[in-house]
Design a protein around this motif. Structure first.
Motif, short mmCIF file in Angstrom:
data_model
loop_
_atom_site.label_atom_id
_atom_site.label_comp_id
_atom_site.label_asym_id
_atom_site.label_seq_id
_atom_site.Cartn_x
_atom_site.Cartn_y
_atom_site.Cartn_z
N UNK A 273 -4.81 -6.32 5.02
CA UNK A 273 -6.07 -7.31 5.58
C UNK A 273 -6.84 -6.50 6.77
N UNK A 274 -6.20 -5.87 7.46
CA UNK A 274 -6.48 -5.08 8.53
C UNK A 274 -7.28 -4.11 8.25
N UNK A 275 -7.10 -3.43 6.93
CA UNK A 275 -8.05 -2.37 6.41
C UNK A 275 -9.16 -3.09 5.83
N UNK A 276 -9.00 -4.26 5.18
CA UNK A 276 -10.15 -4.68 4.45
C UNK A 276 -11.29 -5.15 5.73
N UNK B 62 5.95 2.65 -0.01
CA UNK B 62 5.46 1.15 -0.49
C UNK B 62 5.42 -0.08 0.24
N UNK B 63 6.44 0.20 1.46
CA UNK B 63 6.54 -0.84 2.41
C UNK B 63 5.42 -0.73 3.23
N UNK B 64 4.55 0.14 3.35
CA UNK B 64 3.55 0.29 4.25
C UNK B 64 2.32 -0.64 3.68
N UNK B 65 2.28 -0.90 2.37
CA UNK B 65 1.43 -1.83 1.71
C UNK B 65 1.64 -3.19 1.73
N UNK B 66 1.82 -3.94 3.01
CA UNK B 66 2.25 -5.29 3.10
C UNK B 66 1.03 -6.03 3.36
#
Lengths: 147, 177
Positions: free
Chosen positions: A74-77, A65-69
């Motif tokens: 934003x980088x993925x998007x 869960x902590x990965x999804x900050x």
């Protein structure tokens, strides 16, 4: 149920079962305190190991869960957007159908020149070529007429 | 988790006694029961509680078999040693039972019979003993016992009949003496 020539009836079987179970139950009731303590400890260890297992699963989920900050998201998007906009330019190439036709046409001419056909076969090929040329001419004529 | 705790609490003493009868050793029986409890808790606790009993006894049975295999290997490696521990601890269970009985005058006959029966169960061959304990004492069905012991139903019936026959024979010997 024969042992040494003596049959066991259902009644005597039940009797033995009953007596054996009573003896076994008595033996369980009379376990020494040290054994009882050891069994309690064994049970505690088993339950603790289960709790530890659950906790480690929860910890792993928490780490995931902590990965999804916000930075990662934003980088993925941004990567997705770049791919979305550049993909059409990369894939926009000349019409492969026409290229295939041209290459196949020249290949056919080379094939005819290099092959040893007799007169009849050459006539047939020439007829086919003429029919193909005529159909193309007709197509072009109709396009000019419509245009 | 609470449900599992209650289940283990309910079954632990009988499991210990079964392991002790099979191994003739208190310490090894405790180890076997603990291993079986841990495996049930960590691997099968998510299963339906109605499945826990046969699963637990299957684990216990496998652990007991492993113990016997290890003993066989050890006996082969250390062939010059006498089989001291087994024979020394063979009567440990029956002595223990005798020590904890109360009112010896009124219970002398039943105590003798109980001790004798336990000794008879202890001396049964491994398969017959496990089959008898699972079927008679734990109340598992023939099918469940077959699944726990990993044998077919007919073999269960045969082992059980032979165990009963031997126990009856032992009982008759006691009555005659």
């Amino acid at each position: 149920m024969m042992e040494q020539g003596k049959p066991i009836t259902e009644k005597s079987a039940k009797h033995i079962e009953k007596q054996s179970n009573a003896a076994l139950n008595d033996s369980v009731e009379s376990l020494s305190p040290s054994v009882e303590t050891s069994l309690q400890q064994a049970r505690r260890i088993a339950i603790d190991s289960l709790e530890n297992q659950h906790q480690s699963v929860q910890r792993r989920l928490f780490n995931l869960g902590s990965l999804f900050n916000i930075k990662v998201l934003s980088a993925g998007l941004a990567c997705c957007l770049v791919v979305f906009f550049t993909l059409p330019f990369i894939t926009n190439q000349p019409n492969p159908h026409s290229a295939t036709f041209l290459s196949s046409n020249t290949a056919l001419s080379e094939f005819i020149l290099l092959s040893d056909f007799d007169d009849t076969e050459l006539e047939v090929i020439e007829d086919i070529e003429f029919a193909y040329w005529l159909s193309q001419e007709l197509d072009q004529g109709s396009e000019l007429h419509n245009g | 988790m609470r449900e599992l705790d209650i289940f283990l609490q309910d079954i632990e003493k009988r499991a210990f006694r079964m392991a002790q009868l099979a191994t003739h050793s208190e310490a090894d029986a405790l180890d076997i029961v603990q291993e079986a409890m841990i495996k049930l808790a960590t691997k099968y606790s998510e299963r339906n509680p109605s499945e826990w009993k046969p699963l637990f006894f299957k684990i216990l049975e496998n652990r007991i078999l492993d113990w016997h295999r290890k003993q066989t290997v050890m006996r082969k490696i250390f062939f010059w040693r006498k089989e001291g521990p087994d024979t020394d601890e063979h009567s440990e269970l029956t002595h223990e039972v005798a020590d904890y009985q109360f009112d010896p005058e009124s219970q002398l006959a039943s105590e003798q019979l109980g001790t004798h029966l336990l000794s008879a169960i202890e001396s049964l061959p491994m398969k017959q003993q496990q089959c008898f304990l699972l079927r008679s004492w734990e109340g598992l069905s023939t099918k469940e016992t077959a699944e726990v012991m990993n044998i077919n139903k007919n073999s269960v019936k045969t082992h059980y009949a032979r165990a009963l026959s031997k126990l009856k024979h032992q009982q008759e010997n006691l009555e005659h003496t």
